[in-house]
Enzyme design. Sequence first.
Site, PDB file in Angstrom:
ATOM      1  N   HIS A  81       0.876  -1.185   0.000  1.00 51.97           N
ATOM      2  CA  HIS A  81       0.000   0.000   0.000  1.00 51.97           C
ATOM      3  C   HIS A  81       0.911   1.231   0.000  1.00 51.97           C
ATOM      4  CE1 HIS A  81      -3.478   2.397   0.535  1.00 51.97           C
ATOM      5  NE2 HIS A  81      -3.766   2.182   1.809  1.00 51.97           N
ATOM      6  N   HIS A  99      -2.289  -1.936  -9.847  1.00 47.20           N
ATOM      7  CA  HIS A  99      -3.273  -1.368  -8.929  1.00 47.20           C
ATOM      8  C   HIS A  99      -4.525  -2.225  -8.947  1.00 47.20           C
ATOM      9  CE1 HIS A  99      -5.818   1.560  -6.920  1.00 47.20           C
ATOM     10  NE2 HIS A  99      -4.683   2.104  -6.517  1.00 47.20           N
ATOM     11  N   ASP A 127       2.714   5.703  -6.566  1.00 48.38           N
ATOM     12  CA  ASP A 127       3.965   5.586  -5.809  1.00 48.38           C
ATOM     13  C   ASP A 127       5.205   5.509  -6.684  1.00 48.38           C
ATOM     14  OD1 ASP A 127       2.927   5.621  -3.219  1.00 48.38           O
ATOM     15  OD2 ASP A 127       2.200   3.586  -3.462  1.00 48.38           O
TER      16      ASP A 127
HETATM   17  N1  ACO Z   1       4.972  -6.537 -10.595  1.00 45.30           N
HETATM   18  C1  ACO Z   1       4.882  -7.733 -11.210  1.00 45.30           C
HETATM   19  N2  ACO Z   1       3.751  -8.436 -11.323  1.00 45.30           N
HETATM   20  C2  ACO Z   1       2.654  -7.914 -10.772  1.00 45.30           C
HETATM   21  C3  ACO Z   1       2.650  -6.656 -10.122  1.00 45.30           C
HETATM   22  C4  ACO Z   1       3.864  -5.961 -10.038  1.00 45.30           C
HETATM   23  N3  ACO Z   1       3.947  -4.769  -9.444  1.00 45.30           N
HETATM   24  N4  ACO Z   1       1.407  -6.379  -9.675  1.00 45.30           N
HETATM   25  C5  ACO Z   1       0.650  -7.418 -10.040  1.00 45.30           C
HETATM   26  N5  ACO Z   1       1.396  -8.335 -10.705  1.00 45.30           N
HETATM   27  C6  ACO Z   1       0.924  -9.574 -11.321  1.00 45.30           C
HETATM   28  C7  ACO Z   1       0.661 -10.647 -10.284  1.00 45.30           C
HETATM   29  O1  ACO Z   1       1.791 -11.456 -10.079  1.00 45.30           O
HETATM   30  C8  ACO Z   1      -0.483 -11.396 -10.926  1.00 45.30           C
HETATM   31  O2  ACO Z   1       0.051 -12.205 -11.943  1.00 45.30           O
HETATM   32  P1  ACO Z   1      -0.544 -13.682 -12.191  1.00 45.30           P
HETATM   33  O3  ACO Z   1      -1.967 -13.419 -12.659  1.00 45.30           O
HETATM   34  O4  ACO Z   1       0.337 -14.272 -13.212  1.00 45.30           O
HETATM   35  O5  ACO Z   1      -0.501 -14.372 -10.874  1.00 45.30           O
HETATM   36  C9  ACO Z   1      -1.302 -10.303 -11.610  1.00 45.30           C
HETATM   37  O6  ACO Z   1      -0.351  -9.277 -11.911  1.00 45.30           O
HETATM   38  C10 ACO Z   1      -2.419  -9.741 -10.753  1.00 45.30           C
HETATM   39  O7  ACO Z   1      -1.853  -9.307  -9.522  1.00 45.30           O
HETATM   40  P2  ACO Z   1      -2.597  -9.340  -8.129  1.00 45.30           P
HETATM   41  O8  ACO Z   1      -1.578  -9.406  -7.040  1.00 45.30           O
HETATM   42  O9  ACO Z   1      -3.673 -10.388  -8.152  1.00 45.30           O
HETATM   43  O10 ACO Z   1      -3.297  -7.929  -8.150  1.00 45.30           O
HETATM   44  P3  ACO Z   1      -3.904  -7.165  -6.900  1.00 45.30           P
HETATM   45  O11 ACO Z   1      -4.991  -6.318  -7.414  1.00 45.30           O
HETATM   46  O12 ACO Z   1      -4.225  -8.099  -5.787  1.00 45.30           O
HETATM   47  O13 ACO Z   1      -2.667  -6.267  -6.400  1.00 45.30           O
HETATM   48  C11 ACO Z   1      -1.212  -4.507  -6.016  1.00 45.30           C
HETATM   49  C12 ACO Z   1      -2.587  -4.917  -6.567  1.00 45.30           C
HETATM   50  C13 ACO Z   1      -1.079  -4.963  -4.554  1.00 45.30           C
HETATM   51  C14 ACO Z   1      -1.103  -2.986  -6.058  1.00 45.30           C
HETATM   52  C15 ACO Z   1      -0.106  -5.147  -6.897  1.00 45.30           C
HETATM   53  O14 ACO Z   1      -0.204  -4.701  -8.230  1.00 45.30           O
HETATM   54  C16 ACO Z   1       1.297  -4.892  -6.349  1.00 45.30           C
HETATM   55  O15 ACO Z   1       1.774  -5.638  -5.482  1.00 45.30           O
HETATM   56  N6  ACO Z   1       1.985  -3.816  -6.842  1.00 45.30           N
HETATM   57  C17 ACO Z   1       3.296  -3.472  -6.324  1.00 45.30           C
HETATM   58  C18 ACO Z   1       3.140  -2.727  -5.011  1.00 45.30           C
HETATM   59  C19 ACO Z   1       2.625  -1.320  -5.212  1.00 45.30           C
HETATM   60  O16 ACO Z   1       3.095  -0.576  -6.066  1.00 45.30           O
HETATM   61  N7  ACO Z   1       1.647  -0.938  -4.375  1.00 45.30           N
HETATM   62  C20 ACO Z   1       1.067   0.397  -4.392  1.00 45.30           C
HETATM   63  C21 ACO Z   1      -0.343   0.354  -4.835  1.00 45.30           C
HETATM   64  S1  ACO Z   1      -1.011   1.966  -4.954  1.00 45.30           S
HETATM   65  C22 ACO Z   1      -1.285   2.417  -3.365  1.00 45.30           C
HETATM   66  O17 ACO Z   1      -1.545   1.652  -2.475  1.00 45.30           O
HETATM   67  C23 ACO Z   1      -1.166   3.789  -3.088  1.00 45.30           C
END
Ligand code: ACO
Length: 428
Positions: free
Chosen positions: A267, A306, A362
Amino acid sequence: MAEDTLTITDNRTGHEYTLPITDGTIRATDLQQIRAEDDTDGLMAYDPAYLNTASCRSAITYIDGDAGILRYRGYPIEQLAEDATFLETAFLLLEGELPNAEQLHRWEEDVRYHTYVHTNVQKFLEGFRYDAHPMGMLLGAVGALSTFYPDAKDIDDPDGRYLQRVRLMAKLPTIAAYVFRHAHGLPYVLPRNDLDYIGNFVNMTFEIGGRHEPNPVLQRALEILFVLHADHEQNCSTSAVRGVGSSHVDPFSAVSAGIAALYGPLHGGANEAVLRMLDQIGVKENVPGFIEQVKDGKGRLMGFGHRVYKSYDPRAKLIKRVADDVFEQTGLNPKLEIALELERIALEDEYFVSRRLYPNVDFYSGLIYQAMGYPTDYFTVLFALGRLPGWIAQWEEMLGDPEQKISRPRQVYVGDPERPYVPRSERG
Ligand code: ACO
């Protein structure tokens, strides 16, 4: 004419049910009437992490994740970022309307009046270790404010709620600045009521020996970042504030839960994680190799992806523009080159394109905060300062919503069935 209903046939019993559809939703509790012969609870919706469950009706923030739209109370984020001050934005989120001149003046004065914290707050902040994480200090200090203001327990009194709202908005920057000074071993700087909200915060963090030369471009950039972070509907930290607040605890405790949620690297902690990632990559030439590692499942590309935005996060777009203004003043952050290369490759790569992973808020904010002189582990504190009005607005909306009750999800129990306790002596 098509009816706004959903007809469900339960193939276990052959019974048919018709459920009303309102605002594109069915009520999960309407499913309870759907029962198999031996079923006492009725059907539940199973939705870990709330991927497709609306937990409230809200009139505060609108997001269209596919189109990349973000609006506070109907006003496009781009227009607010262009013109509005942070306190004006906070008023809008909290009251629902933009303030007129008199309302804005009163709001600014009320917040100005409450910027001091009890000196005991300074004392317990001094008790933290020299290397304490700023977010741990912030969430502890805000939770502790509830002990200084026991009147905050009276959440039913609108005047009382207004006072706590003002106290939170006024004191969070002061505490955040003290947290900054603590990490640097610097004496605390008292709030200055001749300065505006942002100017006072910046002065409390950077003043040395009674001196600080304000840079209006950097201050406006920080203000825009606060405006962009001010609310984001039912994200993890806001849901934490609503969930904890639904027990009718005081707002300081509820906001402290929001700060705890924001601390996490998935987050608000992501801005810190982005900078650590850029440090780890080191030079632009290492970017392709890093991207391959991410695709192999070895870590994530922090600042990308996201839950709601499946296109470019509109805030990230605006932040990129802010970055240009800031770097013009401070000189280019050498890590920007790595970030731009990461973005360029990721936006062309099938892995990221097919998963609709774009830069989020971010991705660039940390680079700006670093250029402004804030250390990496302090970035999420700046996010918390920005998000505060959203947390308070959502908390108050939750309290005023007659449909809300104490937040209490259900579960599907998958553990052992009943079994007899085995005495210790018989367990070997
Ligand atoms: N890098 C690489 N792969 C990713 C990323 C990433 N940043 N984000 C998602 N994926 C992939 C996952 O591995 C998954 O792949 P799969 O389908 O092959 O398993 C797919 O994309 C879907 O990802 P989920 O984790 O199911 O998506 P979710 O909606 O639960 O997660 C989140 C959203 C937590 C923001 C995620 O994209 C992430 O971890 N990003 C990096 C952390 C980040 O930047 N957080 C800030 C968010 S904005 C905020 O809070 C202000």
